[in-house]
Design a protein around this motif. Structure first.
Motif, mmCIF file in Angstrom:
data_model
loop_
_atom_site.group_PDB
_atom_site.id
_atom_site.type_symbol
_atom_site.label_atom_id
_atom_site.label_comp_id
_atom_site.label_asym_id
_atom_site.label_seq_id
_atom_site.Cartn_x
_atom_site.Cartn_y
_atom_site.Cartn_z
ATOM 1 N N MET A 15 19.075 -32.867 140.813
ATOM 2 C CA MET A 15 19.430 -31.997 141.622
ATOM 3 C C MET A 15 18.135 -32.193 142.565
ATOM 4 O O MET A 15 17.250 -31.685 143.139
ATOM 5 C CB MET A 15 19.260 -30.702 141.410
ATOM 6 C CG MET A 15 21.237 -30.718 141.098
ATOM 7 S SD MET A 15 21.540 -28.831 141.071
ATOM 8 C CE MET A 15 21.686 -28.456 142.161
ATOM 9 N N GLY A 16 16.807 -32.482 141.266
ATOM 10 C CA GLY A 16 15.681 -32.344 141.591
ATOM 11 C C GLY A 16 15.313 -31.120 140.893
ATOM 12 O O GLY A 16 14.244 -31.701 139.811
ATOM 13 N N SER A 17 15.687 -30.031 141.391
ATOM 14 C CA SER A 17 15.583 -28.976 140.801
ATOM 15 C C SER A 17 16.781 -28.167 140.710
ATOM 16 O O SER A 17 17.438 -27.736 142.183
ATOM 17 C CB SER A 17 13.978 -27.844 141.034
ATOM 18 O OG SER A 17 14.499 -27.994 142.466
ATOM 19 N N LYS A 18 17.243 -26.845 139.808
ATOM 20 C CA LYS A 18 17.554 -26.221 139.646
ATOM 21 C C LYS A 18 17.870 -24.849 139.257
ATOM 22 O O LYS A 18 16.478 -24.340 138.183
ATOM 23 C CB LYS A 18 18.890 -26.505 139.016
ATOM 24 C CG LYS A 18 18.628 -27.136 137.431
ATOM 25 C CD LYS A 18 20.011 -27.418 136.667
ATOM 26 C CE LYS A 18 19.498 -27.605 135.314
ATOM 27 N NZ LYS A 18 20.596 -28.762 134.597
ATOM 28 N N ASP A 19 18.393 -23.557 139.446
ATOM 29 C CA ASP A 19 18.958 -22.571 138.620
ATOM 30 C C ASP A 19 19.700 -22.750 137.469
ATOM 31 O O ASP A 19 20.850 -23.511 137.871
ATOM 32 C CB ASP A 19 18.784 -21.225 139.399
ATOM 33 C CG ASP A 19 17.413 -21.357 140.234
ATOM 34 O OD1 ASP A 19 16.527 -22.462 140.458
ATOM 35 O OD2 ASP A 19 18.159 -20.286 141.212
ATOM 36 N N ILE A 20 19.457 -21.520 136.359
ATOM 37 C CA ILE A 20 20.474 -21.565 134.976
ATOM 38 C C ILE A 20 20.956 -20.536 135.541
ATOM 39 O O ILE A 20 19.411 -19.560 134.917
ATOM 40 C CB ILE A 20 20.473 -21.902 134.054
ATOM 41 C CG1 ILE A 20 20.139 -23.907 134.400
ATOM 42 C CG2 ILE A 20 20.834 -21.923 132.701
ATOM 43 C CD1 ILE A 20 19.240 -24.618 133.198
ATOM 44 N N VAL A 21 21.720 -20.225 135.537
ATOM 45 C CA VAL A 21 22.129 -17.869 134.420
ATOM 46 C C VAL A 21 22.906 -17.874 133.340
ATOM 47 O O VAL A 21 24.389 -18.741 133.597
ATOM 48 C CB VAL A 21 22.516 -16.924 135.817
ATOM 49 C CG1 VAL A 21 22.896 -15.544 134.839
ATOM 50 C CG2 VAL A 21 21.412 -17.195 137.245
ATOM 51 N N THR A 67 24.843 -5.967 129.594
ATOM 52 C CA THR A 67 24.781 -7.107 129.862
ATOM 53 C C THR A 67 23.365 -8.300 129.780
ATOM 54 O O THR A 67 22.172 -7.837 130.302
ATOM 55 C CB THR A 67 25.380 -7.648 131.379
ATOM 56 O OG1 THR A 67 26.394 -7.015 131.044
ATOM 57 C CG2 THR A 67 25.993 -9.350 130.428
ATOM 58 N N THR A 68 23.066 -8.556 128.956
ATOM 59 C CA THR A 68 22.162 -10.138 128.658
ATOM 60 C C THR A 68 22.136 -10.923 129.075
ATOM 61 O O THR A 68 23.090 -11.395 128.595
ATOM 62 C CB THR A 68 22.222 -10.203 127.068
ATOM 63 O OG1 THR A 68 21.919 -8.974 126.543
ATOM 64 C CG2 THR A 68 20.318 -10.832 126.896
ATOM 65 N N VAL A 69 21.117 -10.880 130.392
ATOM 66 C CA VAL A 69 20.952 -12.257 131.172
ATOM 67 C C VAL A 69 19.745 -12.865 130.993
ATOM 68 O O VAL A 69 18.376 -11.789 130.812
ATOM 69 C CB VAL A 69 20.810 -11.321 132.791
ATOM 70 C CG1 VAL A 69 21.140 -12.847 133.572
ATOM 71 C CG2 VAL A 69 22.799 -10.625 132.846
ATOM 72 N N THR A 70 19.718 -14.173 131.089
ATOM 73 C CA THR A 70 18.772 -15.181 130.846
ATOM 74 C C THR A 70 18.946 -15.946 132.154
ATOM 75 O O THR A 70 19.608 -16.418 132.418
ATOM 76 C CB THR A 70 18.310 -15.738 129.795
ATOM 77 O OG1 THR A 70 19.076 -15.214 128.637
ATOM 78 C CG2 THR A 70 17.077 -16.416 129.796
ATOM 79 N N VAL A 71 17.774 -15.990 132.958
ATOM 80 C CA VAL A 71 17.570 -16.858 134.629
ATOM 81 C C VAL A 71 16.685 -17.926 134.275
ATOM 82 O O VAL A 71 14.945 -17.055 133.779
ATOM 83 C CB VAL A 71 17.435 -16.017 135.576
ATOM 84 C CG1 VAL A 71 17.270 -16.325 136.732
ATOM 85 C CG2 VAL A 71 18.432 -14.660 135.208
ATOM 86 N N ALA A 72 16.554 -19.021 134.349
ATOM 87 C CA ALA A 72 15.118 -19.655 134.595
ATOM 88 C C ALA A 72 15.572 -20.488 135.987
ATOM 89 O O ALA A 72 16.821 -21.111 136.847
ATOM 90 C CB ALA A 72 15.399 -21.418 133.376
ATOM 91 N N MET A 73 14.481 -20.726 136.837
ATOM 92 C CA MET A 73 14.764 -20.933 138.145
ATOM 93 C C MET A 73 14.047 -21.883 138.566
ATOM 94 O O MET A 73 12.390 -22.278 137.798
ATOM 95 C CB MET A 73 13.960 -19.355 139.215
ATOM 96 C CG MET A 73 14.689 -18.888 139.102
ATOM 97 S SD MET A 73 14.104 -17.177 139.998
ATOM 98 C CE MET A 73 14.846 -17.512 141.428
#
Length: 154
Positions: free
Chosen positions: A53-59, A40-46
């Motif tokens: 929200m001010g800051s967030k994560d994305i998967v 599985t190809t996964v991209t993560v942004a933290m």
């Protein structure tokens, strides 16, 4: 002065984007989903800047849609998350995770004396007593479990 180049994340053709994850919880989401793996190809942004929200994560997960039980687990550590189903580069379904009033058979009670930690055939369940932050209470022993203990189980 040179203008900086913007790095763009490649869109996914088919799969799932989990957005609005509480900051620094993306790695816990990956644990819940048993990712990464060799298929599985996964991209993560933290710690991405977010107006809400001010800051967030994305998967981003290529080629996989989530099972309802996986979404229920994500709701415990990222109650503001949204799930976007992508097909042919288009969002075909967008929904927010919903933390139910009762959580069943997902977590263990941290109380070693709780009946759920014996050989008794009982269903492990918790009442949700708080949603932001998430706070759970064991149905049997009434032990309170807060976010850090919840996240530690994944």
């Amino acid at each position: 002065m040179k203008t900086p180049k913007e790095l763009k994340v490649k869109p996914i053709k088919n799969g799932t984007v989990i957005d609005h994850i509480t900051s620094n919880r993306a790695l816990s989401v990956l644990k819940i989903l048993e990712l990464p793996n060799e298929k599985t190809t996964v991209t993560v942004a933290m710690n991405v800047l977010s107006s809400q929200m001010g800051s967030k994560d994305i998967v981003k997960i290529e080629g996989r849609e989530l099972a309802p039980k996986e979404v229920d687990k994500i709701a415990l550590i990222a109650p503001s998350a949204t799930i976007n189903i992508i097909r042919d580069y288009e969002i075909v379904e967008k929904s927010k995770v919903h933390l139910l009033d009762k959580v069943k058979d997902i977590l263990k009670c941290p109380n070693p004396n709780c009946i759920t930690n014996t050989d008794e055939p009982v269903q492990i369940k918790f009442f949700v007593t708080g949603k932001k932050p998430v706070v759970l209470r064991c149905y049997y022993c009434e032990r309170i479990m807060e976010e850090d203990e919840i996240e530690a189980q994944f």
